[in-house]
Design a protein around this motif. Structure first.
Motif, mmCIF file in Angstrom:
data_model
loop_
_atom_site.group_PDB
_atom_site.id
_atom_site.type_symbol
_atom_site.label_atom_id
_atom_site.label_comp_id
_atom_site.label_asym_id
_atom_site.label_seq_id
_atom_site.Cartn_x
_atom_site.Cartn_y
_atom_site.Cartn_z
ATOM 1 N N ALA A 33 51.388 14.918 77.623
ATOM 2 C CA ALA A 33 51.984 15.931 76.838
ATOM 3 C C ALA A 33 51.337 17.241 77.298
ATOM 4 O O ALA A 33 51.635 18.168 77.687
ATOM 5 C CB ALA A 33 52.007 15.747 75.608
ATOM 6 N N GLN A 37 52.351 20.408 79.681
ATOM 7 C CA GLN A 37 52.322 21.688 79.009
ATOM 8 C C GLN A 37 51.579 22.576 80.130
ATOM 9 O O GLN A 37 52.104 23.503 80.258
ATOM 10 C CB GLN A 37 51.731 21.684 77.720
ATOM 11 N N ALA A 44 58.317 21.533 73.876
ATOM 12 C CA ALA A 44 58.237 21.168 72.581
ATOM 13 C C ALA A 44 57.953 19.660 72.348
ATOM 14 O O ALA A 44 58.991 18.939 73.230
ATOM 15 C CB ALA A 44 58.935 21.710 71.735
ATOM 16 N N TYR A 45 57.385 18.900 71.359
ATOM 17 C CA TYR A 45 57.757 17.683 71.352
ATOM 18 C C TYR A 45 57.244 17.175 69.829
ATOM 19 O O TYR A 45 56.303 18.267 69.061
ATOM 20 C CB TYR A 45 56.727 16.520 72.210
ATOM 21 N N ARG A 46 57.803 16.536 69.370
ATOM 22 C CA ARG A 46 57.421 16.087 67.622
ATOM 23 C C ARG A 46 57.608 14.652 67.598
ATOM 24 O O ARG A 46 58.395 13.868 68.243
ATOM 25 C CB ARG A 46 58.409 16.772 66.742
ATOM 26 N N GLN A 47 56.805 14.115 66.688
ATOM 27 C CA GLN A 47 57.092 12.622 66.322
ATOM 28 C C GLN A 47 57.823 12.577 65.049
ATOM 29 O O GLN A 47 57.626 13.693 64.213
ATOM 30 C CB GLN A 47 55.659 11.927 66.032
ATOM 31 N N LEU A 48 58.666 11.906 64.727
ATOM 32 C CA LEU A 48 59.479 11.632 63.523
ATOM 33 C C LEU A 48 58.784 10.659 62.641
ATOM 34 O O LEU A 48 58.280 9.570 62.938
ATOM 35 C CB LEU A 48 60.824 11.406 63.494
ATOM 36 N N GLU A 49 58.849 10.839 61.269
ATOM 37 C CA GLU A 49 58.298 9.933 60.498
ATOM 38 C C GLU A 49 59.441 8.757 60.392
ATOM 39 O O GLU A 49 60.659 8.871 60.826
ATOM 40 C CB GLU A 49 58.448 10.365 59.032
ATOM 41 N N GLY A 80 61.174 10.075 67.887
ATOM 42 C CA GLY A 80 60.558 11.776 68.264
ATOM 43 C C GLY A 80 61.530 11.979 69.533
ATOM 44 O O GLY A 80 62.355 11.549 70.037
ATOM 45 N N ASN A 82 60.805 14.733 73.092
ATOM 46 C CA ASN A 82 59.975 15.734 74.164
ATOM 47 C C ASN A 82 61.206 17.064 74.771
ATOM 48 O O ASN A 82 62.194 16.314 74.903
ATOM 49 C CB ASN A 82 59.543 15.385 75.327
#
Length: 124
Positions: A33, A37, A44-49, A80, A82
Motif C-alpha cells: 500500500a 501510494q 484509499a484503502y480500508r479494512q472492514l470489521e 476490505g 483498495n
C-alpha cells in the motif's frame, strides 16, 4: 481510470493462519500500500470489521428490514477494499495479484463508474 479491489477472505482459512504468517502477510499488504501510494496509484484503502459487527438494510414492497451480519450465504466475506488508479483493467489485475489475501479468499477487481458522467446523463 479508477478500480476498486474488493478483498474477500474465507474466515476459516484466514483464522487458521499462524500468527507469524498473518503478520508477514499484513506487513506485505501495508508495504505494498505504501509503495502504491508513493506511485500515486493507491487512492484509499480500508479494512472492514467482521461481518457479525454490521447490519444490512433491505426495503421490499415498502417494508424495511434490518438484518445482522453476515450478509450473504457465502464462505467468503468482504474484508476490505483498495481504491486504485490504473491504466487498464489488466494493470489493475496485476496489482491485485500482489495482495496476499487472494491466497485465503479472492480479490474482485471492478471499474469505478464515473458518477459525474451518470449525473450529466440523468440531468441531476
Amino acid at each position: 481510470m479508477e478500480y476498486l479491489l474488493l478483498v474477500y477472505t474465507d474466515p476459516e482459512l484466514h483464522d487458521s493462519l499462524p500468527e507469524a504468517e498473518y503478520d508477514d502477510r499484513m506487513r506485505h499488504c501495508l508495504r505494498h500500500a505504501d509503495d502504491l501510494q508513493a506511485e500515486g496509484r493507491l487512492k484509499a484503502y480500508r479494512q472492514l470489521e467482521a461481518p457479525a459487527t454490521g447490519k444490512s438494510v433491505r426495503i421490499r414492497n415498502g417494508r424495511t428490514t434490518v438484518f445482522d451480519g453476515p450478509f450473504a450465504e457465502t464462505k467468503e466475506v468482504l474484508a476490505g477494499f483498495n481504491l486504485i488508479e490504473a491504466d487498464s483493467l489488466e494493470q489493475a489485475v496485476e496489482i491485485a495479484k500482489d495482495i496476499p489475501w487472494a491466497q485465503t479468499g479472492c480479490i474482485e477487481v471492478r471499474p469505478v463508474r464515473d458518477a459525474d458522467k451518470v449525473r450529466r446523463r440523468v440531468g441531476a
